[in-house]
Design a protein around this motif. Structure first.
Motif, mmCIF file in Angstrom:
data_model
loop_
_atom_site.group_PDB
_atom_site.id
_atom_site.type_symbol
_atom_site.label_atom_id
_atom_site.label_comp_id
_atom_site.label_asym_id
_atom_site.label_seq_id
_atom_site.Cartn_x
_atom_site.Cartn_y
_atom_site.Cartn_z
ATOM 1 N N LYS A 76 53.808 95.001 70.915
ATOM 2 C CA LYS A 76 54.996 95.206 70.116
ATOM 3 C C LYS A 76 55.777 94.323 69.745
ATOM 4 O O LYS A 76 56.463 94.100 68.542
ATOM 5 N N TRP A 77 55.695 93.055 70.250
ATOM 6 C CA TRP A 77 56.380 91.957 69.985
ATOM 7 C C TRP A 77 56.093 91.459 68.568
ATOM 8 O O TRP A 77 56.848 91.066 67.822
ATOM 9 N N ALA A 78 54.827 91.671 68.264
ATOM 10 C CA ALA A 78 54.317 91.153 67.058
ATOM 11 C C ALA A 78 54.765 92.087 65.918
ATOM 12 O O ALA A 78 55.124 91.647 64.621
ATOM 13 N N LEU A 79 54.809 93.387 66.100
ATOM 14 C CA LEU A 79 55.050 94.412 65.132
ATOM 15 C C LEU A 79 56.820 94.115 64.999
ATOM 16 O O LEU A 79 57.281 94.418 63.848
ATOM 17 N N ILE A 80 57.521 93.811 66.203
ATOM 18 C CA ILE A 80 59.052 93.811 65.902
ATOM 19 C C ILE A 80 59.249 92.386 65.050
ATOM 20 O O ILE A 80 59.966 92.406 64.211
ATOM 21 N N VAL A 81 58.502 91.423 65.132
ATOM 22 C CA VAL A 81 58.645 90.417 64.434
ATOM 23 C C VAL A 81 58.383 90.587 63.171
ATOM 24 O O VAL A 81 59.176 90.164 61.874
ATOM 25 N N PHE A 82 57.247 91.456 62.625
ATOM 26 C CA PHE A 82 56.983 91.693 61.116
ATOM 27 C C PHE A 82 58.021 92.558 60.560
ATOM 28 O O PHE A 82 58.389 92.197 59.518
ATOM 29 N N THR A 83 58.721 93.576 61.442
ATOM 30 C CA THR A 83 59.661 94.417 60.929
ATOM 31 C C THR A 83 60.859 93.703 60.716
ATOM 32 O O THR A 83 61.357 93.953 59.432
#
Length: 263
Positions: A76-83
């Protein structure tokens, strides 16, 4: 994830793969342009633009790597950073798009003022003459507002090519191109209107490409947010716990089966 999530996952991977491919092409084009203009006088005014381009492309490529890792490992943290990162990049693209919508009217005035400051063309320096000759040869035109801008010293770049589809007129009798007993044809159209029209066309094409990039960036953000929502709703499989009370034989019959007589 469920079956529907698999399609969402692969559509997201496809979107960020396209973005990464575009980023690589943009990086190559920027490097080529930077190297090509390395020895040009105008490079100093373009250095800031090149730095912004390098920074934007590098951040975009890094975000696609983080986003790919996040969706593959369901982090989730990686997807949040991407977003968050892609939202900031999209805002930067939107700001540039707004600038391209405002620039045309101002750029047209600036171009016209810059070229008209060269008049009369008979007094321009060697560098400006070379630039104008190249422009006249490529655009099939002569002068800025008219071929008369050259006075009598009309350059050979104004000569009409044989079987030219562009309108041509006879060179003035007092011009440097005039030959006795022979009609010399030069291009009739002035260059300034063609230059400004091409500049406006280039800006409109750039604006359309930028709008396509914005839509692609927004699509990747929407897919990433949808994946995050599905990860939050993901049901965990309940653990099976052994209980000592669950023993075989702890059952009672609710009712006795009736006896049946065999005759």
């Amino acid at each position: 994830m469920g079956k529907g999530s698999v399609w969402l996952k692969w559509s997201y991977i496809g979107a960020i793969s396209v973005i990464a491919g575009i980023g690589v092409l943009m990086l190559g084009f920027t490097l080529f342009s930077h190297g090509y203009l390395m020895h040009e006088e105008e490079l100093e005014s373009l250095v800031t633009g090149f730095h912004f381009a390098y920074g934007f492309i590098s951040i975009t490529l890094l975000l696609t790597i983080i986003g790919g890792f996040g969706v593959w490992k369901e982090k989730k943290w990686a997807l949040i950073v991407f977003t968050v990162g892609m939202i900031l990049c999209t805002l930067y693209l939107i700001a540039n798009e707004v600038g391209l919508l405002i620039v045309p009217s101002q750029l047209k005035v600036l171009l016209e003022d810059d070229y008209l400051s060269m008049l009369p063309l008979s007094k321009v320096n060697v560098t400006e003459i070379a630039h104008l000759n190249n422009t006249q040869s490529e655009l099939k035109c002569c002068g800025l507002l008219s071929y008369r801008d050259w006075d009598y010293n009309i350059p050979k770049s104004c000569l009409c090519a044989e079987n030219s589809l562009n309108p041509c007129v006879a060179a003035p009798r007092n011009s440097s191109l005039f030959i006795e007993d022979r009609i010399v044809m030069i291009y009739a159209k002035p260059c300034l209107s063609i230059i400004t029209a091409q500049a406006m066309k280039t800006i409109h094409i750039a604006s359309g490409i930028l709008m396509g990039l914005i839509l692609l960036w927004v699509g990747s953000i929407a897919s990433c947010i949808a994946i995050l929502c599905q990860l939050n709703k993901k049901m965990e499989t309940p653990k099976v716990v052994y209980s000592s009370e669950a023993k075989a034989g702890n059952y009672t019959s609710l009712m006795e089966a009736p006896d049946t007589e065999i005759t």
